[in-house]
Design an enzyme around this catalytic site. Sequence first.
Site, PDB file in Angstrom:
ATOM      1  N   SER A 133      25.503  35.428  40.202  1.00  0.00           N
ATOM      2  CA  SER A 133      25.119  35.193  38.804  1.00  0.00           C
ATOM      3  C   SER A 133      23.610  35.070  38.728  1.00  0.00           C
ATOM      4  O   SER A 133      22.965  34.735  39.729  1.00  0.00           O
ATOM      5  CB  SER A 133      25.749  33.885  38.312  1.00  0.00           C
ATOM      6  OG  SER A 133      25.275  33.534  37.028  1.00  0.00           O
ATOM      7  N   TYR A 146      27.791  24.501  38.600  1.00  0.00           N
ATOM      8  CA  TYR A 146      27.990  25.957  38.704  1.00  0.00           C
ATOM      9  C   TYR A 146      26.736  26.588  39.305  1.00  0.00           C
ATOM     10  O   TYR A 146      26.807  27.370  40.264  1.00  0.00           O
ATOM     11  CB  TYR A 146      28.262  26.508  37.294  1.00  0.00           C
ATOM     12  CG  TYR A 146      28.445  28.009  37.197  1.00  0.00           C
ATOM     13  CD1 TYR A 146      29.677  28.592  37.442  1.00  0.00           C
ATOM     14  CD2 TYR A 146      27.383  28.846  36.838  1.00  0.00           C
ATOM     15  CE1 TYR A 146      29.854  29.972  37.345  1.00  0.00           C
ATOM     16  CE2 TYR A 146      27.554  30.219  36.731  1.00  0.00           C
ATOM     17  CZ  TYR A 146      28.785  30.770  36.977  1.00  0.00           C
ATOM     18  OH  TYR A 146      28.958  32.133  36.871  1.00  0.00           O
TER      19      TYR A 146
HETATM   20  N1  LIG Z   1      31.143  35.996  32.462  1.00  0.00           N
HETATM   21  C1  LIG Z   1      29.896  35.655  32.763  1.00  0.00           C
HETATM   22  O1  LIG Z   1      29.059  35.365  31.882  1.00  0.00           O
HETATM   23  C2  LIG Z   1      29.469  35.626  34.202  1.00  0.00           C
HETATM   24  C3  LIG Z   1      28.106  35.681  34.503  1.00  0.00           C
HETATM   25  C4  LIG Z   1      27.701  35.638  35.827  1.00  0.00           C
HETATM   26  C5  LIG Z   1      28.647  35.555  36.830  1.00  0.00           C
HETATM   27  N2  LIG Z   1      29.962  35.492  36.531  1.00  0.00           N
HETATM   28  C6  LIG Z   1      30.936  35.378  37.618  1.00  0.00           C
HETATM   29  O2  LIG Z   1      31.831  36.455  37.538  1.00  0.00           O
HETATM   30  C7  LIG Z   1      33.044  36.090  38.206  1.00  0.00           C
HETATM   31  C8  LIG Z   1      34.226  36.524  37.341  1.00  0.00           C
HETATM   32  O3  LIG Z   1      34.222  35.785  36.134  1.00  0.00           O
HETATM   33  P1  LIG Z   1      34.638  36.442  34.730  1.00  0.00           P
HETATM   34  O4  LIG Z   1      33.510  36.178  33.808  1.00  0.00           O
HETATM   35  O5  LIG Z   1      35.113  37.818  34.908  1.00  0.00           O
HETATM   36  O6  LIG Z   1      35.797  35.437  34.287  1.00  0.00           O
HETATM   37  P2  LIG Z   1      37.371  35.663  34.068  1.00  0.00           P
HETATM   38  O7  LIG Z   1      37.628  36.849  33.208  1.00  0.00           O
HETATM   39  O8  LIG Z   1      37.877  34.359  33.605  1.00  0.00           O
HETATM   40  O9  LIG Z   1      37.908  35.994  35.546  1.00  0.00           O
HETATM   41  C9  LIG Z   1      37.943  35.025  36.541  1.00  0.00           C
HETATM   42  C10 LIG Z   1      38.936  35.495  37.595  1.00  0.00           C
HETATM   43  O10 LIG Z   1      38.920  34.583  38.720  1.00  0.00           O
HETATM   44  C11 LIG Z   1      40.264  34.085  38.931  1.00  0.00           C
HETATM   45  N3  LIG Z   1      40.191  32.740  39.514  1.00  0.00           N
HETATM   46  C12 LIG Z   1      39.634  31.632  38.962  1.00  0.00           C
HETATM   47  N4  LIG Z   1      39.775  30.587  39.787  1.00  0.00           N
HETATM   48  C13 LIG Z   1      40.418  31.048  40.900  1.00  0.00           C
HETATM   49  C14 LIG Z   1      40.870  30.445  42.095  1.00  0.00           C
HETATM   50  N5  LIG Z   1      40.697  29.134  42.325  1.00  0.00           N
HETATM   51  N6  LIG Z   1      41.477  31.222  43.028  1.00  0.00           N
HETATM   52  C15 LIG Z   1      41.685  32.550  42.793  1.00  0.00           C
HETATM   53  N7  LIG Z   1      41.280  33.175  41.679  1.00  0.00           N
HETATM   54  C16 LIG Z   1      40.671  32.432  40.737  1.00  0.00           C
HETATM   55  C17 LIG Z   1      40.879  34.138  37.528  1.00  0.00           C
HETATM   56  O11 LIG Z   1      42.298  34.128  37.531  1.00  0.00           O
HETATM   57  P3  LIG Z   1      43.129  32.734  37.509  1.00  0.00           P
HETATM   58  O12 LIG Z   1      42.411  31.814  36.564  1.00  0.00           O
HETATM   59  O13 LIG Z   1      44.480  33.127  37.069  1.00  0.00           O
HETATM   60  O14 LIG Z   1      43.094  32.245  38.914  1.00  0.00           O
HETATM   61  C18 LIG Z   1      40.363  35.485  37.061  1.00  0.00           C
HETATM   62  O15 LIG Z   1      41.092  36.539  37.662  1.00  0.00           O
HETATM   63  C19 LIG Z   1      32.956  34.582  38.464  1.00  0.00           C
HETATM   64  O16 LIG Z   1      32.605  34.348  39.801  1.00  0.00           O
HETATM   65  C20 LIG Z   1      31.814  34.145  37.550  1.00  0.00           C
HETATM   66  O17 LIG Z   1      31.162  32.994  38.023  1.00  0.00           O
HETATM   67  C21 LIG Z   1      30.400  35.531  35.230  1.00  0.00           C
END
Ligand SMILES: NC(=O)c1ccc[n+]([C@@H]2O[C@H](COP(=O)([O-])OP(=O)(O)OC[C@H]3O[C@@H](n4cnc5c(N)ncnc54)[C@H](OP(=O)(O)O)[C@@H]3O)[C@@H](O)[C@H]2O)c1
Length: 252
Positions: A133, A146
Amino acid sequence: MAQRSLIVVTGGSSGIGLALARRLRRPDADLLLVARGADRLAAAGRALGCETLVADLASDTGIAALTAHLAGVGRIPVLVNNAGGPFRTPLLAHDPDEAREAIELLYLAMVRVTAAAWPALVAAGGSVINVVSVAGTVSTGASPHYAAAKHAASAWSRGLHVEAAAVGVHVLTANPGPVATAAFPHEQLRGHRWLRHAVIDDERCAEAICRALARRRAESFQPEWWRIATVAQAVAPGTMARLARRSRERFG
Ligand SMILES: NC(=O)c1ccc[n+]([C@@H]2O[C@H](COP(=O)([O-])OP(=O)(O)OC[C@H]3O[C@@H](n4cnc5c(N)ncnc54)[C@H](OP(=O)(O)O)[C@@H]3O)[C@@H](O)[C@H]2O)c1
């Protein structure tokens, strides 16, 4: 007998992980999506016609389940370490449990999943995409645990890039800015007249990450202009802190 080849995407049931899985699947390898929520994961697996594994990667049992699943896999051409979620408790709540949980999911899970996949990654001369991130290099006080865990993930991923190259494994550290997803809806930003332009969708984010992977970049930002925030944090931390305080007064 030909060795089984498997692309692994953690957090592949939603958002950035699911969008990456769509782009990374290919005919010469199977695809595995890993997440906790069985229903959403099964729906993603059906949509992509791939295998799924329900596992909490912040837990020993989840890591053990994935390790067992990978036991017979000879080659992993791509591993995406992406599972994650928000940790928004303010620092002044002094919540050591949230600090631990953030480290376990956002940092240690990457280390442990990569260790489980390592022999097959080396056998394939594969790639690791670590979804970190902008918060991995910038800390403004918003979601502090975070940011701390993402800083750890960033430092580890940058180091792994150097070490892994020696054995033919490519490591990309991907640093998205705000992406509208299930766990990160970014409602306030999206409701703002100007700041809404800073929020991208998961497809655009995944496309930019895949472009960086194809170019075998060490590190990339989605969009690339977020790199400015990293530079500003390094060269003008006082100004960044002032801006963060102002934004806190305005948005809470
Ligand atoms: N969206 C943003 O603004 C942003 C920005 C920078 C970085 N990121 C990073 O991008 C990554 C993906 O996030 P996203 O934004 O795509 O969110 P998202 O759509 O909510 O996806 C998160 C994924 O991680 C899974 N997950 C969460 N906790 C878990 C656990 N303990 N074990 C296994 N799987 C788990 C979730 O499924 P379940 O909840 O069913 O487990 C889901 O498949 C994350 O690492 C986040 O920090 C996001």
